[in-house]
Design an enzyme around this catalytic site. Structure first.
Site, PDB file in Angstrom:
ATOM      1  CD  GLU A 281      -3.248   0.575   2.078  1.00  0.00           C
ATOM      2  OE1 GLU A 281      -4.437   0.683   1.789  1.00  0.00           O
ATOM      3  OE2 GLU A 281      -2.863   0.345   3.245  1.00  0.00           O
ATOM      4  CG  HIS A 302       6.172 -30.226   2.140  1.00  0.00           C
ATOM      5  ND1 HIS A 302       6.565 -31.538   2.054  1.00  0.00           N
ATOM      6  CD2 HIS A 302       6.918 -29.671   3.133  1.00  0.00           C
ATOM      7  CE1 HIS A 302       7.489 -31.779   2.972  1.00  0.00           C
ATOM      8  NE2 HIS A 302       7.729 -30.661   3.639  1.00  0.00           N
ATOM      9  CE  LYS A 417     -12.174   2.419   0.788  1.00  0.00           C
ATOM     10  NZ  LYS A 417     -11.531   3.393   1.669  1.00  0.00           N
TER      11      LYS A 417
HETATM   12  O1  PA5 Z   1      -3.653   1.664   5.862  1.00  0.00           O
HETATM   13  C1  PA5 Z   1      -4.711   2.217   5.619  1.00  0.00           C
HETATM   14  O2  PA5 Z   1      -4.793   3.449   5.629  1.00  0.00           O
HETATM   15  C2  PA5 Z   1      -5.953   1.422   5.328  1.00  0.00           C
HETATM   16  O3  PA5 Z   1      -5.689   0.060   5.331  1.00  0.00           O
HETATM   17  C3  PA5 Z   1      -7.014   1.702   6.379  1.00  0.00           C
HETATM   18  O4  PA5 Z   1      -6.502   1.392   7.642  1.00  0.00           O
HETATM   19  C4  PA5 Z   1      -8.274   0.905   6.121  1.00  0.00           C
HETATM   20  O5  PA5 Z   1      -8.767   1.206   4.847  1.00  0.00           O
HETATM   21  C5  PA5 Z   1      -9.329   1.212   7.151  1.00  0.00           C
HETATM   22  O6  PA5 Z   1      -9.631   2.566   7.190  1.00  0.00           O
HETATM   23  P1  PA5 Z   1     -10.331   3.220   8.432  1.00  0.00           P
HETATM   24  O7  PA5 Z   1      -9.453   3.040   9.602  1.00  0.00           O
HETATM   25  O8  PA5 Z   1     -10.544   4.649   8.069  1.00  0.00           O
HETATM   26  O9  PA5 Z   1     -11.648   2.485   8.611  1.00  0.00           O
END
Ligand code: PA5
Length: 429
Positions: A281, A302, A417
């Site tokens: 990410e 394995h 989204k």
């Molecule tokens: O690393 C990130 O920013 C994302 O993985 C968020 O943590 C995830 O999308 C959840 O978002 P939120 O904490 O706003 O619900």
């Protein structure tokens, strides 16, 4: 203590660290002085030494109360809002923990089968809820929290439910904050300047970790040690930067596509998942970056082991190995020895696992010429795991800046989204 080694990376595949001294120093300046892209999200940098002690104290008190009064904690969150705590809890307590409180996870999927089964399971448990969302509007988390809250209120009544719910969210804004204020739930803060994948060291990780009976101050102390150890702009003296640079070199100069994180313990599977989120990410942008993957050996030797040894040469490995196990098991002798195992009788499993590690390292690095970076921990506990997680966070910031991408945003995550909201008929989409 963490020991990083490049001795299983062949010379022609090892970066000339010295040659990147200035470049690394320049990026270190950006991190240190908060001048790089996304620098508003560098709150994690000195968090292990600057965190709010009162909040941590409040977390410890509430976690103790939860452990005394409930048998199960439901952690409701997705992505950075649950991966860190899940990784730490599994790595420390193991997959069949003896801790008093059972920790289960919801809010990380839209799958009705999984959600139905957890809700059914919770009907017979005396459970509490920790809802975690920075934005407070994440669909998976919000739907699960609504279901959990309804179930709990039906089961124990509104007043008792109120005492059994805590929220971790923004300090003032977002739907979850408004809801928590209205209902009078105890809340903890995910600071504005720390993103989800760096949030395991904040209340996001700390509350569930404390409920699992793990010493969160010790965990933070480990992070603080790593903050100090890797606070060095000199690449030659900073293992986090060396690791970042070697993976950058393998990707950009030698065309490797995949980094595979491997360990020898099933309890590290969620640590793998946390690490994948951290790097993918942070770096997977602008058509760049290594893809992360993971294995748990010897199990996956394995299956994927065949590909690693003889398949296309697209990957290198980073191995996490813990030298001293928390528990050991002795192999018994058998009078008939029909399984032919008596040559190992009296030996511990840690000895056998270690030989598998040494043999695999040789097979992959020497026979297949796959670069193997090794990270050895003397033992696994809250302190050393804190060190390890901070090591990766620091390395990730350096690594993403080497690629010239913003380590702290995730614009690509928004696209699915928007489509989903449009298809669901959400207002404004
Ligand atoms: O690393 C990130 O920013 C994302 O993985 C968020 O943590 C995830 O999308 C959840 O978002 P939120 O904490 O706003 O619900």
């Amino acid at each position: 203590m963490i020991k990083v080694s490049f001795s299983h990376v062949n010379e022609e595949k090892l970066v000339d660290f010295e040659a990147y001294k200035d470049k690394v120093k320049e990026i270190d300046d950006k991190i240190r002085n908060k001048t790089g892209a996304g620098s508003d999200f560098l709150g994690w940098y000195d968090w292990p030494t600057s965190y709010d002690k009162d909040e941590v104290n409040r977390i410890q008190i509430k976690a103790k109360e939860f452990i005394e009064n409930y048998d199960t904690l439901v952690v409701c969150g997705i992505g950075g809002s649950y991966l860190g705590s899940n990784a730490v809890i599994d790595a420390i307590n193991g997959l069949y923990p003896t801790s008093k409180m059972k920790i289960v996870y919801l809010g990380n999927t839209l799958d009705p089968n999984y959600i139905h089964q957890i809700l059914e399971y919770l009907k017979n448990r005396n459970f509490a809820i920790c809802c975690i969302s920075k934005s407070g509007t994440t669909t998976e988390t919000s739907i699960s929290f609504r279901l959990l809250k309804t179930l709990l209120e039906e089961k124990v009544g509104i007043e008792k439910a109120r005492k059994a719910i805590v929220c971790v969210t923004d300090k003032e804004k977002g739907a979850l904050k408004v809801l928590a204020n209205n209902e009078g739930y105890e809340t903890y803060i995910l600071p504005d300047n720390i993103g989800g994948r760096y949030s395991v060291i904040t209340a996001v990780g700390l509350f569930p970790i404390a409920c699992a009976g793990i010493d969160i101050v010790e965990f933070l102390n480990g992070c603080a040690k790593a903050q100090k150890d890797y606070d060095n702009p000199n690449i030659l003296e900073n293992d986090a930067y060396k690791y970042a640079l070697e993976r950058y070199f393998l990707y950009s100069e030698l065309n490797y596509k995949v980094e595979m994180l491997c360990s020898y313990e099933p309890r590290f599977r969620m640590l793998n998942e946390w690490w994948k989120q951290l790097f993918d990410e942070s770096e997977g942008k602008e058509d760049k970056a290594l893809l992360t993957s993971s294995c748990v050996f010897t199990t996956d030797l394995h299956s994927l082991g065949q590909f690693i040894q003889e398949g296309s040469k697209i990957l290198f490995e980073t191995i996490i190995y813990v030298d001293k196990p928390n528990y050991d098991v002795e192999i018994p002798s058998d009078k008939d020895d029909l399984d032919g195992l008596n040559y190992l009788a009296g030996k511990n499993l840690s000895f056998v696992n270690n030989k598998a590690y040494e043999g695999t390292l040789k097979a992959h690095s020497e026979h297949a010429n796959i670069p193997n970076i090794t990270i050895n921990l003397d033992e696994m506990n809250a302190f050393t795991l804190g060190e390890l997680l901070y090591f990766f966070m620091k390395a990730c910031a350096m690594s993403a800046y080497l690629l010239d991408v913003n380590p702290f945003n995730q614009p690509g995550v928004e696209i699915y989204k928007k489509n989903m909201f449009h298809l669901l008929g959400k207002k404004g989409y």
